[in-house]
Design an enzyme around this catalytic site. Structure first.
Site, short mmCIF file in Angstrom:
data_model
loop_
_atom_site.label_atom_id
_atom_site.label_comp_id
_atom_site.label_asym_id
_atom_site.label_seq_id
_atom_site.Cartn_x
_atom_site.Cartn_y
_atom_site.Cartn_z
N TYR A 68 9.58 31.82 39.46
CA TYR A 68 10.01 30.50 39.90
C TYR A 68 9.84 30.40 41.40
O TYR A 68 10.20 31.33 42.14
CB TYR A 68 11.48 30.28 39.53
N ASP B 227 6.79 35.49 47.78
CA ASP B 227 7.94 34.59 47.76
C ASP B 227 9.20 35.44 47.69
O ASP B 227 9.62 35.88 46.62
CB ASP B 227 7.85 33.63 46.58
N LYS C 192 17.87 31.63 50.53
CA LYS C 192 19.08 32.28 50.03
C LYS C 192 19.79 33.11 51.11
O LYS C 192 20.46 32.53 51.95
CB LYS C 192 18.76 33.05 48.75
C1 LIG Z 1 15.68 30.09 44.55
C2 LIG Z 1 14.24 30.31 44.68
C3 LIG Z 1 13.36 29.33 45.17
C4 LIG Z 1 13.81 27.93 45.46
O1 LIG Z 1 14.75 27.87 46.47
P1 LIG Z 1 15.68 26.56 46.60
O2 LIG Z 1 16.43 26.81 47.87
O3 LIG Z 1 16.52 26.54 45.37
O4 LIG Z 1 14.77 25.39 46.69
C5 LIG Z 1 12.05 29.67 45.39
N1 LIG Z 1 11.59 30.90 45.10
C6 LIG Z 1 12.38 31.87 44.59
C7 LIG Z 1 11.82 33.21 44.32
C8 LIG Z 1 13.73 31.60 44.35
O5 LIG Z 1 14.51 32.55 43.81
#
Ligand SMILES: *Cc1c(COP(=O)(O)O)cnc(C)c1O
Length: 427
Positions: A142, A237, A265
């Site tokens: 994701y 990512d 995060k």
């Molecule tokens: C949470 C997450 C996102 C998206 O981040 P948001 O702040 O919710 O938009 C993108 N990539 C990864 C790997 C994530 O865990």
């Protein structure tokens, strides 16, 4: 009627599904979402005043524990000085310097407000830098909810993806190839066929959005080798794994230098802050220096930066990750042992402050494996744990998160609860 249920009913009148992000609605486990009234350390309290040990931690950000006094103080101090200026501040430079020092592949970095923005911008940048349109992502990873990333695999191996959400034009996903995580052979075949047309590969370098899934050493190595060979931008990512699996992120564990990295995060310490950065020659293509447009009214927000900077300061203290990793490993091992004793088919894994529990014989290596695990049993376990006052992610497709506030007593309390819960779901 429970106050949680009362609030859920009230929420549904004016908020679609009663929530501002879908997983919070408990759709895949059923039951009533817990409305959080406050949180502290490893715990939160719901609207009925019930206390829970929290293994989500806001899906990762709460790595130093909820409402850490030093983070709260930093936020309060920043807030007094004004909430947002739309002009540069010194603290943003401190943050950029801290990120570049802790994640050496990042030479230049830009701050944004969400992980979605970070990955969307990184992909636009990779396309602008290479002059190519096609991108590769992996099934089960994701990367936020921008259009070109809401994609599921096409029908054939080398067919491009289909939208995984209504409202995304098929044309937008036409350029996104969806491959299998950990499938080296498929990756190599795809590059042999299309390598020169691929702008970037984006991946969760340790996946946490299809439960916790680790990449093989060979997969990680081949990704770097092939992207180098074809001039494709490799995007790690690390929105979830950054400052979570290790101080230097998954890339420090892999010994890999990606071209671009996205963070979120933990980097915001619980406030809306994310970042993307990497090679200076690539970052130099962003406006105002280059032709790739990217901007944000609240980017580098002073209150968010204050929370993030204090969090980064705390996680650099001696022994932080040793303690976090040890507590998380103790939890994962304890859960696996408890399952074995109860005769329940379940295994567990962890890395840094992240863990996975799987109702399957072996630890999954990709999305298809996860779909084959016993998600019905997970559901029963989730609710049995919730009754015990332990809050796990309300989906068998999510990883779990431990904070520095999860001390031995809390881990032991969790394991005692798990032994009772597993007894209930056995057979
Ligand atoms: C949470 C997450 C996102 C998206 O981040 P948001 O702040 O919710 O938009 C993108 N990539 C990864 C790997 C994530 O865990």
């Amino acid at each position: 009627m429970s106050r949680n249920l009362e609030l859920f009913e009230r929420a549904k009148a004016h908020i679609p599904g009663g929530v501002n992000s879908p997983v919070r609605a408990f759709g895949s486990v059923g039951g009533t979402p817990r409305f959080v009234s406050r949180a502290n350390g490893a715990h939160f309290w719901d609207a009925d005043g019930k206390q829970y040990i929290d293994y989500i931690g806001s899906w990762g950000p709460a790595i130093v524990g909820h409402a850490h006094p030093e983070v709260i103080e930093a936020v309060q101090q920043a807030a007094v000085g004004g909430l947002s200026f739309g002009a540069p501040t010194e603290a943003e430079i401190d943050m950029a310097e801290a990120i570049c020092r802790l994640v050496p592949s990042v030479e230049q970095v830009r701050l944004v407000s969400s992980g979605t923005e970070a990955t969307m911008s990184a992909i636009r940048l990779a396309r602008g830098f290479t002059g190519r349109d096609k991108i590769i992502k992996f099934e089960g990873c994701y990367h936020g909810h921008s259009d070109s990333l809401l994609v599921k695999a096409g029908s054939g191996l080398l067919t491009f993806g289909n939208p995984s959400s209504a409202g995304v034009p098929a044309d937008f996903t036409h350029h996104t190839l969806v491959l299998e995580y950990n499938n080296v052979e498929q990756l190599a075949r795809t590059f042999a066929e299309l390598g020169d047309a691929i702008a970037c590969v984006i991946l969760e370098p340790i996946a946490g959005n299809m439960n916790l899934i680790k990449p093989s050493a060979e997969f990680v190595k081949e990704l770097r080798r092939l992207t180098d060979q074809y001039g494709t931008v490799l995007i790690y990512d690390e929105v979830m794994t950054g400052f979570r699996v290790a101080l230097g992120g998954a890339q420090s564990l892999h010994g890999i230098t990606p071209d671009l990295t996205t963070l979120g995060k933990v980097v915001g310490g619980g406030m809306p802050l994310a970042a993307f950065g990497g090679r200076a020659d690539i970052m130099g293509k962003i406006s105002p220096l280059g032709g790739v447009y990217q901007a944000g009214t609240l980017s580098g927000n002073p209150v968010a930066v204050a929370a993030g900077l204090k969090t980064l300061e705390i996680i650099q203290r001696p022994g932080f990750y040793e303690h976090l990793s040890a507590q998380t490993a103790k939890l994962a091992q304890g859960l696996a042992d408890a399952a074995k004793a109860a005769g329940v088919t379940m295994c567990a894994d962890s890395v840094g402050g992240m863990f996975g529990i799987y109702f399957s014989e072996t630890i999954p290596t990709g999305y298809a494996d996860v779909t084959k695990s016993d998600l019905e049993r997970f559901k029963r376990f989730f609710h049995a744990m919730l009754d015990e006052g332990v809050y796990l992610a309300p989906s068998g497709y999510e990883a779990g998160f431990v904070s520095a506030a999860h001390d031995d007593a809390i881990i032991e309390q969790t394991l005692a609860a798990a032994r009772r819960a597993l007894g209930k779901v056995a057979g």
